[in-house]
Scaffold this motif. Structure first.
Motif, PDB file in Angstrom:
ATOM      1  N   PHE A  43      -2.103  15.023 -22.800  1.00 47.55           N
ATOM      2  CA  PHE A  43      -1.298  13.838 -22.490  1.00 47.55           C
ATOM      3  C   PHE A  43      -2.094  12.554 -22.661  1.00 47.55           C
ATOM      4  N   THR A  44      -1.337  11.450 -22.728  1.00 48.32           N
ATOM      5  CA  THR A  44      -1.958  10.132 -22.743  1.00 48.32           C
ATOM      6  C   THR A  44      -1.469   9.328 -21.541  1.00 48.32           C
ATOM      7  N   VAL A  45      -2.354   8.476 -21.081  1.00 51.48           N
ATOM      8  CA  VAL A  45      -2.033   7.410 -20.123  1.00 51.48           C
ATOM      9  C   VAL A  45      -2.890   6.224 -20.557  1.00 51.48           C
ATOM     10  N   PRO A  46      -2.509   5.014 -20.190  1.00 46.87           N
ATOM     11  CA  PRO A  46      -3.441   3.908 -20.423  1.00 46.87           C
ATOM     12  C   PRO A  46      -4.752   4.217 -19.680  1.00 46.87           C
ATOM     13  N   LEU A  47      -5.860   4.141 -20.398  1.00 44.74           N
ATOM     14  CA  LEU A  47      -7.109   4.682 -19.867  1.00 44.74           C
ATOM     15  C   LEU A  47      -8.243   3.714 -20.171  1.00 44.74           C
ATOM     16  N   ASP A  48      -8.970   3.307 -19.139  1.00 42.34           N
ATOM     17  CA  ASP A  48     -10.156   2.480 -19.322  1.00 42.34           C
ATOM     18  C   ASP A  48     -11.370   3.327 -18.948  1.00 42.34           C
ATOM     19  N   LEU A  49     -12.039   3.856 -19.982  1.00 43.56           N
ATOM     20  CA  LEU A  49     -13.107   4.837 -19.735  1.00 43.56           C
ATOM     21  C   LEU A  49     -14.346   4.203 -19.126  1.00 43.56           C
ATOM     22  N   ALA A  50     -14.434   2.886 -19.114  1.00 42.31           N
ATOM     23  CA  ALA A  50     -15.589   2.206 -18.530  1.00 42.31           C
ATOM     24  C   ALA A  50     -15.432   2.032 -17.017  1.00 42.31           C
ATOM     25  N   LYS A  51     -14.265   2.375 -16.499  1.00 41.89           N
ATOM     26  CA  LYS A  51     -13.996   2.118 -15.081  1.00 41.89           C
ATOM     27  C   LYS A  51     -13.556   3.388 -14.369  1.00 41.89           C
ATOM     28  N   ALA A  52     -13.550   3.321 -13.041  1.00 43.97           N
ATOM     29  CA  ALA A  52     -12.936   4.376 -12.237  1.00 43.97           C
ATOM     30  C   ALA A  52     -11.461   4.009 -12.043  1.00 43.97           C
ATOM     31  N   THR A  53     -10.678   5.008 -11.711  1.00 44.00           N
ATOM     32  CA  THR A  53      -9.253   4.781 -11.490  1.00 44.00           C
ATOM     33  C   THR A  53      -9.032   3.771 -10.368  1.00 44.00           C
ATOM     34  N   VAL A  54      -8.121   2.843 -10.614  1.00 46.58           N
ATOM     35  CA  VAL A  54      -7.766   1.841  -9.611  1.00 46.58           C
ATOM     36  C   VAL A  54      -6.344   2.117  -9.134  1.00 46.58           C
ATOM     37  N   GLU A  55      -6.206   2.462  -7.849  1.00 49.68           N
ATOM     38  CA  GLU A  55      -4.869   2.619  -7.275  1.00 49.68           C
ATOM     39  C   GLU A  55      -4.327   1.225  -6.975  1.00 49.68           C
ATOM     40  N   ARG A  56      -3.129   0.954  -7.454  1.00 49.41           N
ATOM     41  CA  ARG A  56      -2.553  -0.380  -7.272  1.00 49.41           C
ATOM     42  C   ARG A  56      -1.735  -0.483  -5.989  1.00 49.41           C
ATOM     43  N   THR A  57      -1.486   0.666  -5.360  1.00 53.02           N
ATOM     44  CA  THR A  57      -0.700   0.690  -4.124  1.00 53.02           C
ATOM     45  C   THR A  57      -1.374   1.591  -3.115  1.00 53.02           C
ATOM     46  N   VAL A  58      -0.943   1.487  -1.875  1.00 49.41           N
ATOM     47  CA  VAL A  58      -1.421   2.390  -0.825  1.00 49.41           C
ATOM     48  C   VAL A  58      -0.224   2.738   0.062  1.00 49.41           C
ATOM     49  N   LEU A  59      -0.250   3.962   0.608  1.00 47.60           N
ATOM     50  CA  LEU A  59       0.814   4.396   1.508  1.00 47.60           C
ATOM     51  C   LEU A  59       0.304   4.235   2.939  1.00 47.60           C
ATOM     52  N   GLU A  60       0.998   3.399   3.703  1.00 49.06           N
ATOM     53  CA  GLU A  60       0.590   3.153   5.088  1.00 49.06           C
ATOM     54  C   GLU A  60       1.768   3.448   6.006  1.00 49.06           C
ATOM     55  N   ASN A  61       1.612   4.446   6.880  1.00 49.54           N
ATOM     56  CA  ASN A  61       2.677   4.841   7.806  1.00 49.54           C
ATOM     57  C   ASN A  61       4.001   5.052   7.078  1.00 49.54           C
ATOM     58  N   GLY A  62       3.909   5.712   5.941  1.00 45.10           N
ATOM     59  CA  GLY A  62       5.124   6.033   5.188  1.00 45.10           C
ATOM     60  C   GLY A  62       5.672   4.881   4.361  1.00 45.10           C
ATOM     61  N   VAL A  63       5.012   3.743   4.396  1.00 43.32           N
ATOM     62  CA  VAL A  63       5.492   2.586   3.626  1.00 43.32           C
ATOM     63  C   VAL A  63       4.474   2.262   2.529  1.00 43.32           C
ATOM     64  N   ARG A  64       4.975   2.117   1.307  1.00 41.04           N
ATOM     65  CA  ARG A  64       4.063   1.828   0.198  1.00 41.04           C
ATOM     66  C   ARG A  64       3.861   0.318   0.060  1.00 41.04           C
TER      67      ARG A  64
END
Ligand SMILES: [Zn+2]
Length: 248
Positions: free
Chosen positions: A161-182
């Motif tokens: 598979f493909t995803v947009p991939l920046d091999l120079a970096k670690a994965t960056v999560e753009r969201t977080v789940l807090e108490n069931g709310v994103r």
């Protein structure tokens, strides 16, 4: 043949001063020429089958794997496009699906099967190959999605598979789940989805550690492979993960 629809899209993508032709075979249909409509990977196309530089990268890497497609039952996480046509021509069988919000998994909508990759309705060990392009950055729980792909693969089966991939970096999560709310940690990022005519939310920007996520999900091996050729300087890294040959 080039359809009117595809011609219209090509004209929409064209930047006349970036237009180039190049003698280079398409891995999908073997047509000998490539066209650059604009200097972006999605602007590089096979004029015959319409495959972008991303799709051509995936198929080129797929062709280097020890897989006899004629004996493979494949599962592709989309229902149209040049990759679908290629898999239909080459594989023993191909199952296609799309994610439609609000439609129950396993149901059909306008002739297209609906599946949520986080909870697939397929039986264990159903496929020898799963493919996707530009899907997993849009999956809220990608770990669940990777586990599900692993579950529905046969022993020794491949996930390519493909995803947009920046091999120079670690994965960056753009969201977080807090108490069931994103909650957004970064400004919301959306990617165009031609199939739904909509913009789709991007949960994360993947880095080289995507292979660790695949191993954590159960894959015996996971690596990032490069296509053999660059098309006008464009070549997408392709993620290849294999399920253990043994009983899991
Ligand atoms: Zn082609």
């Amino acid at each position: 043949m080039m359809t009117l629809d595809r011609l219209q899209r090509a004209v929409g993508m064209l930047r006349p001063h970036e237009l180039r032709l190049r003698h280079d075979a398409c891995p999908l249909c073997r047509f000998a020429w490539q066209v650059r409509l604009r200097d972006e990977e999605m602007g590089v196309r096979c004029p015959r089958c319409g495959a972008s530089a991303v799709t051509q990268s995936l198929v080129d890497v797929l062709q280097q794997l020890p897989l006899n497609l004629a004996q493979v039952s494949a599962y592709e996480l989309s229902a149209q496009g040049p990759l679908v046509k290629y898999l239909r021509r080459r594989c023993r069988s191909v199952l296609l699906s799309e994610f439609f919000p609000g439609v129950e998994a396993g149901q059909w909508l306008d002739g297209v099967r609906c599946e949520d990759v986080q909870a697939l309705t397929h039986a264990d060990a159903s496929f020898g190959l799963c493919t996707s392009t530009e899907v997993f950055e849009h999956v809220e729980d990608d770990a669940a999605g990777f586990r599900e792909i692993h579950r529905v693969l046969r022993p020794g089966g491949w996930f390519v598979f493909t995803v947009p991939l920046d091999l120079a970096k670690a994965t960056v999560e753009r969201t977080v789940l807090e108490n069931g709310v994103r909650r957004n940690l970064l400004p919301p990022e959306y990617h165009a989805d031609r199939y739904r005519g909509a913009q789709v939310f991007c949960y994360r920007n993947y880095g080289a550690d995507i292979v660790d996520r695949l191993r954590t999900a159960g894959f015996a091996s996971a690596e990032i492979r490069r296509p053999r050729a660059q098309l006008f300087g464009h070549a997408r890294a392709v993620v290849c993960a294999q399920k253990s040959l043994g009983k899991v």
